[in-house]
Design an enzyme around this catalytic site. Structure first.
Site, PDB file in Angstrom:
ATOM      1  N   GLN A 132       0.821  -1.207   0.000  1.00  0.00           N
ATOM      2  CA  GLN A 132       0.000   0.000   0.000  1.00  0.00           C
ATOM      3  C   GLN A 132       0.850   1.251   0.000  1.00  0.00           C
ATOM      4  O   GLN A 132       0.520   2.244  -0.649  1.00  0.00           O
ATOM      5  CB  GLN A 132      -0.922  -0.007   1.227  1.00  0.00           C
ATOM      6  CG  GLN A 132      -2.170   0.815   1.062  1.00  0.00           C
ATOM      7  CD  GLN A 132      -3.071   0.282  -0.043  1.00  0.00           C
ATOM      8  OE1 GLN A 132      -3.070  -0.897  -0.338  1.00  0.00           O
ATOM      9  NE2 GLN A 132      -3.817   1.160  -0.668  1.00  0.00           N
ATOM     10  N   HIS A 150       1.977   3.075  -3.325  1.00  0.00           N
ATOM     11  CA  HIS A 150       1.032   3.821  -4.156  1.00  0.00           C
ATOM     12  C   HIS A 150       1.421   5.284  -4.291  1.00  0.00           C
ATOM     13  O   HIS A 150       1.332   5.878  -5.369  1.00  0.00           O
ATOM     14  CB  HIS A 150      -0.374   3.760  -3.552  1.00  0.00           C
ATOM     15  CG  HIS A 150      -1.207   2.635  -4.061  1.00  0.00           C
ATOM     16  ND1 HIS A 150      -1.584   2.530  -5.373  1.00  0.00           N
ATOM     17  CD2 HIS A 150      -1.747   1.566  -3.431  1.00  0.00           C
ATOM     18  CE1 HIS A 150      -2.316   1.432  -5.535  1.00  0.00           C
ATOM     19  NE2 HIS A 150      -2.426   0.832  -4.371  1.00  0.00           N
ATOM     20  N   GLU A 195      -9.604   2.392   4.689  1.00  0.00           N
ATOM     21  CA  GLU A 195     -10.063   1.952   3.374  1.00  0.00           C
ATOM     22  C   GLU A 195      -9.959   0.431   3.244  1.00  0.00           C
ATOM     23  O   GLU A 195     -10.926  -0.246   2.908  1.00  0.00           O
ATOM     24  CB  GLU A 195      -9.210   2.645   2.317  1.00  0.00           C
ATOM     25  CG  GLU A 195      -9.526   2.250   0.883  1.00  0.00           C
ATOM     26  CD  GLU A 195      -8.526   2.853  -0.092  1.00  0.00           C
ATOM     27  OE1 GLU A 195      -8.826   2.828  -1.309  1.00  0.00           O
ATOM     28  OE2 GLU A 195      -7.447   3.316   0.333  1.00  0.00           O
ATOM     29  N   HIS A 196      -8.767  -0.114   3.462  1.00  0.00           N
ATOM     30  CA  HIS A 196      -8.537  -1.566   3.418  1.00  0.00           C
ATOM     31  C   HIS A 196      -8.188  -2.035   4.821  1.00  0.00           C
ATOM     32  O   HIS A 196      -7.235  -1.539   5.427  1.00  0.00           O
ATOM     33  CB  HIS A 196      -7.366  -1.920   2.501  1.00  0.00           C
ATOM     34  CG  HIS A 196      -7.464  -1.357   1.117  1.00  0.00           C
ATOM     35  ND1 HIS A 196      -6.868  -0.162   0.752  1.00  0.00           N
ATOM     36  CD2 HIS A 196      -8.078  -1.833   0.002  1.00  0.00           C
ATOM     37  CE1 HIS A 196      -7.099   0.068  -0.523  1.00  0.00           C
ATOM     38  NE2 HIS A 196      -7.842  -0.902  -1.002  1.00  0.00           N
ATOM     39  N   ASP A 198      -7.494  -5.839  -4.927  1.00  0.00           N
ATOM     40  CA  ASP A 198      -7.196  -4.769  -5.884  1.00  0.00           C
ATOM     41  C   ASP A 198      -7.399  -5.229  -7.328  1.00  0.00           C
ATOM     42  O   ASP A 198      -7.846  -4.452  -8.163  1.00  0.00           O
ATOM     43  CB  ASP A 198      -5.745  -4.324  -5.719  1.00  0.00           C
ATOM     44  CG  ASP A 198      -5.645  -2.994  -4.989  1.00  0.00           C
ATOM     45  OD1 ASP A 198      -6.676  -2.460  -4.562  1.00  0.00           O
ATOM     46  OD2 ASP A 198      -4.516  -2.494  -4.843  1.00  0.00           O
ATOM     47  N   HIS A 202     -51.400  22.735   0.397  1.00  0.00           N
ATOM     48  CA  HIS A 202     -51.299  21.272   0.487  1.00  0.00           C
ATOM     49  C   HIS A 202     -52.617  20.694   1.002  1.00  0.00           C
ATOM     50  O   HIS A 202     -53.158  19.724   0.451  1.00  0.00           O
ATOM     51  CB  HIS A 202     -50.162  20.866   1.438  1.00  0.00           C
ATOM     52  CG  HIS A 202     -48.792  20.943   0.834  1.00  0.00           C
ATOM     53  ND1 HIS A 202     -48.264  22.089   0.342  1.00  0.00           N
ATOM     54  CD2 HIS A 202     -47.851  19.968   0.657  1.00  0.00           C
ATOM     55  CE1 HIS A 202     -47.035  21.853  -0.104  1.00  0.00           C
ATOM     56  NE2 HIS A 202     -46.774  20.557   0.060  1.00  0.00           N
TER      57      HIS A 202
END
Length: 429
Positions: free
Chosen positions: A255, A258, A323-324, A357, A416
Site C-alpha cells: 500500500q 502507491h 479503506e482496506h 485490488d 397542500h
C-alpha cells in the site's frame, strides 16, 4: 522507517487521517479556472489545456474504434488472460448486487413500490499520467454495465502519441466500450459535467485521479453525481501473536508504494510482532523499485501501534475506519464481528490486499480518510436511482384525508391541505 507508536499518540493519528478531502488554494483555483474555460470554450479549451498540461494535442479527441481494437490485438496473451479472468470475477460479484424493483398492494386498491432505474450516461475517469490502472477501469466500468447504464464514456490522459495508455485502450476494447476520449485532468471532468461538441454530459462521474481531478469532481457535484472525493490510499492491519511478520510487512509495503501520502498502519497488542514487522520492512524496502515513495509514505503516515489489549486494538481500528482492513488473527471471522467501520475487509493471511485490488471480484474503489464510517464501496448502486411509486384510490383518500390535511395545516401549508380537500369535497358532492 515505520515508527512504533502508542495508541495515545493522537497527533500522529490525526495527521494520518486528515490527509484527504481538502485542497490547496492553488489546486482549487486551477480547477475553477479549468472548469470555467471548458464550460465556455468547449473542445477548444480541451485541446489547449491538454497541450498545456500533458504536452500533446490529441487529434481526434475521441479515440477511433480501430485504435481500441489494435491495442487489444497487441495484448500479451498472459496479460489478456489475466484481464479476462479478473473481468469474470468482478462481473460475477457485482451481478449479486443487482436490486429489483418491487410493488406491494396495501389494501383499498392502493399500490406502493420502488423502481430501480439505471442512469443513462456514466463518465469514467482512468488515470494515465504517472500511473495507469487498467484494474480501475474494470472496477468502474463493470458495475455500470451490470447496472444497465446505456452509455459509458471513458476519459484518460493522452500519452506522447496523443492516445491514452495502450493498456487502458486494450481493456476498454475487451469490455466493449465505444466512447473513449484522449483527455484527462480537471478539463476531462469539466467536459463530462458540462459537455462539449465531442464529449457529452453524463449523469455521474466516477474514478480516481490526482488532486486537480478530485477538486474538479467536488466542484461539479450537484450538476452530476460523483462516487467520492477520494483521498490517498490506506491500509490497516489488525493482528495478534499468530500473524506472520513477513506477510504483514509485505502487505504494508504494497500500500505504501502507491503514493508518498499513502498510509500503512499495523495495530497489534503483541509488541514482538510489531518489532518483527519493523525489521521486515527495513530489510525489504531498499530492493523495491519505488523505495523512495515507500520511505516517504512510511515516515510521514506509517505506524506500528501497540495497544494493551485486542479489544483496545479493535476500538482503535474502528476509530480509524480505514479503506482496506486486513485481519490477521487466530479467528479472523470472529474478530470481524467487532468491526463496524472499514471500506473492505480481508480475512486471514492469504487474503492479501492486492487480491482485492486486482482479481477476487469485490470493488477496489473504496472510501478513504475515515469516510468508511458513512460511505460504501463503489458498486451497482452507484449507477442506479430508486424512484418511489404510489397509486392511491378514492377509498383510501376518504379514510386518510383528514390526517393528511391535519399534518399540512400543522406545517402552515394551506395549499397542500386544499389539494386534499378538493378531492374530499368532490367525493362528498
Amino acid at each position: 522507517m515505520i515508527p512504533l507508536l502508542s495508541p495515545d499518540d493522537t497527533a500522529r493519528l490525526d495527521a494520518i487521517m486528515s490527509r484527504g478531502g481538502t485542497f490547496s488554494d492553488e489546486v482549487d483555483a486551477t480547477a475553477d479556472d479549468v472548469l470555467s474555460r471548458v464550460r465556455a470554450e468547449g473542445d477548444a479549451a480541451l485541446l489547449a489545456l491538454t497541450e498545456k498540461y500533458d504536452g500533446v494535442r490529441p487529434d481526434p479527441v475521441k479515440v477511433p474504434a480501430s485504435d481500441l481494437q489494435g491495442a487489444a490485438d497487441a495484448l500479451d496473451d498472459d496479460l489478456r488472460h489475466a484481464l479476462e479472468e479478473a473481468e469474470t470475477n468482478i462481473r460475477r460479484f457485482h451481478e449479486k448486487q443487482v436490486r429489483e424493483s418491487w410493488f406491494t398492494e396495501d389494501g383499498d386498491g392502493v399500490v406502493l413500490g420502488q423502481r430501480v432505474v439505471p442512469m443513462d450516461r456514466a463518465g469514467l475517469y482512468v488515470p494515465g499520467g504517472t500511473a495507469f490502472y487498467p484494474s480501475s477501469l474494470l472496477m468502474n466500468a463493470i458495475p455500470a454495465q451490470v447496472a444497465g447504464v446505456e452509455e459509458i464514456h471513458l476519459v484518460s490522459p493522452p500519452q506522447e502519441d496523443g492516445r491514452p495508455h495502450p493498456l487502458v485502450l486494450a481493456t476498454a476494447a475487451l469490455l466493449g466500450l465505444e466512447h473513449v476520449y484522449a483527455v484527462g485532468g480537471a478539463q476531462a471532468v469539466g467536459a463530462l459535467a458540462y459537455s462539449t461538441d465531442t464529449v457529452p454530459a453524463v449523469d455521474t462521474i466516477v474514478g480516481p485521479g490526482n488532486a486537480y481531478v478530485a477538486a474538479a469532481k467536488k466542484k461539479v457535484f450537484g450538476r452530476v453525481g460523483i462516487d467520492s472525493v477520494a483521498g490517498p490510499s490506506e491500509i490497516g492491519i489488525l493482528a495478534d501473536a499468530t500473524a506472520t511478520p513477513e506477510f504483514v510487512a509485505a502487505d504494508l509495503l504494497s500500500q505504501a508504494e502507491h503514493d508518498e501520502r499513502a498510509s500503512a498502519i499495523l495495530v497489534t497488542p503483541h509488541r514482538p510482532l510489531a518489532e518483527a514487522v519493523q525489521r521486515e520492512v527495513e530489510a525489504r524496502v531498499p530492493d523495491l523499485p519505488r523505495a523512495d515513495v515507500i520511505e516517504q509514505s512510511l515516515v510521514d503516515y506509517g505506524a506500528c501501534i501497540v495497544p494493551d489489549t485486542m479489544d483496545a486494538a479493535i476500538d482503535l481500528m474502528n476509530d480509524l475506519a480505514v479503506e482496506h482492513l486486513e485481519i490477521h488473527t487466530d479467528n479472523p471471522w470472529q474478530t470481524m464481528t467487532h468491526i463496524r467501520h472499514a471500506g473492505a475487509i480481508f480475512l486471514g493471511e492469504h487474503s492479501s490486499e492486492p487480491v482485492g485490488d486486482y482479481f477476487a471480484g469485490p470493488n477496489h474503489v473504496l472510501p478513504t480518510g475515515g469516510t468508511a464510517r458513512h460511505a460504501s464501496a463503489l458498486g451497482v448502486d452507484t449507477f442506479v436511482r430508486t424512484q418511489s411509486v404510489l397509486s392511491y384510490t378514492d377509498e383510501r383518500l376518504r379514510k386518510t384525508g383528514r390526517h393528511i390535511t391535519t399534518l399540512a395545516e400543522a406545517e402552515e401549508l394551506q395549499a397542500h391541505a386544499d389539494a386534499i380537500r378538493a378531492r374530499l369535497n368532490r367525493d362528498a358532492d
